[in-house]
Scaffold this active site. Sequence first.
Site, mmCIF file in Angstrom:
data_model
loop_
_atom_site.group_PDB
_atom_site.id
_atom_site.type_symbol
_atom_site.label_atom_id
_atom_site.label_comp_id
_atom_site.label_asym_id
_atom_site.label_seq_id
_atom_site.Cartn_x
_atom_site.Cartn_y
_atom_site.Cartn_z
ATOM 1 N N ASN A 57 11.279 -5.345 70.921
ATOM 2 C CA ASN A 57 10.812 -3.973 70.789
ATOM 3 C C ASN A 57 9.712 -3.663 71.784
ATOM 4 O O ASN A 57 9.878 -3.860 72.974
ATOM 5 C CB ASN A 57 10.406 -3.680 69.341
ATOM 6 C CG ASN A 57 11.223 -2.564 68.742
ATOM 7 O OD1 ASN A 57 11.474 -1.552 69.384
ATOM 8 N ND2 ASN A 57 11.664 -2.722 67.500
ATOM 9 N N ASP A 92 6.739 -1.380 66.014
ATOM 10 C CA ASP A 92 7.924 -0.991 66.790
ATOM 11 C C ASP A 92 7.494 -0.783 68.244
ATOM 12 O O ASP A 92 6.958 -1.694 68.866
ATOM 13 C CB ASP A 92 8.540 0.260 66.156
ATOM 14 C CG ASP A 92 10.001 0.465 66.528
ATOM 15 O OD1 ASP A 92 10.373 0.192 67.679
ATOM 16 O OD2 ASP A 92 10.775 0.941 65.673
ATOM 17 N N GLU A 131 13.949 7.016 70.285
ATOM 18 C CA GLU A 131 13.230 5.845 70.798
ATOM 19 C C GLU A 131 12.733 6.097 72.218
ATOM 20 O O GLU A 131 13.174 7.021 72.905
ATOM 21 C CB GLU A 131 14.133 4.607 70.826
ATOM 22 C CG GLU A 131 13.850 3.580 69.748
ATOM 23 C CD GLU A 131 12.591 2.762 69.989
ATOM 24 O OE1 GLU A 131 11.814 3.088 70.924
ATOM 25 O OE2 GLU A 131 12.351 1.813 69.227
#
Length: 290
Positions: A148, A200, A20
Amino acid sequence: MAARAAAPEVAVHAAARLGEGPTWDAARSRLVWVDILSSRVHTWAPGSGVRSVLDVGQHVGAAKPRAGGGLVVNLRDGVGCYDEDGAFSWLSREPVPGRRANDAAVAPDGALWAGTMRYDEATGGGTLSRHTGDGGVQVLLPRVTVSNGLGWSPDGTLLYYVDTPTRRIDVYRPEADASGVRLGERRTLVEIEEGAGYPDGLAVDAVGCVWVALWDGAAVRRYTPRGELDGAWTIPAARPTACAFGGTDLRDLYVTTARGGDHPAVRPLAGSLLVLPGVGEGLAGVPFAG
């Protein structure tokens, strides 16, 4: 719109459980990203190939460069800072059982906007908060689900934000007053259609277009400031998680991915850090002012 022909390349072979938050650290010419569920912060310098891995001891949603060196990290139990020499201190500590950190971004004024979510993804169990270098905390959105992607327009007046289960990229116009920052009214820039995955992490480029990774969609898309689809790139992983421009000219788009959801024999690059070379023009990032 058909997928663009340009194919992603492998920047760093990895098997991240949940890669991420890629971020270009211009002061050190390196990329910083995390593997949330492995509790690790990764760095990689494209020029030299030098890599580092820092185990932070608990799930970590994001890591961003600090103005004075080191990193600010969005951790399960709060937001903390690593100095250049590796010393750690909490900036704001608020452990909540069943909740963890998720994506974060540094605003144009140097504050960290940090999201959280429940492990069970319970509706309304997450937050979006603003953290300043003196330890100040302001909760901006108290009841989101999976906080997110975050990004600001080139002039700093618009905030793009993703609460993943809504399938939307929302737009706010934050305003500061004596009590802090107010988000203002929300409008929808884009709603991702059923079957295309879930929005995302995101990045905003120099002309104001929004690039978003589609979880369970195996793609990255580019939308204009009017919300029109302007490009799509197929990613060799079912779960691309976030994207960021990097490299010395900020023209390469780096994409983090998650291993979960992909069998290694089917998509062996899932979990790796990927790059789409020369696909756009990014904005210079702002380090955390703390």
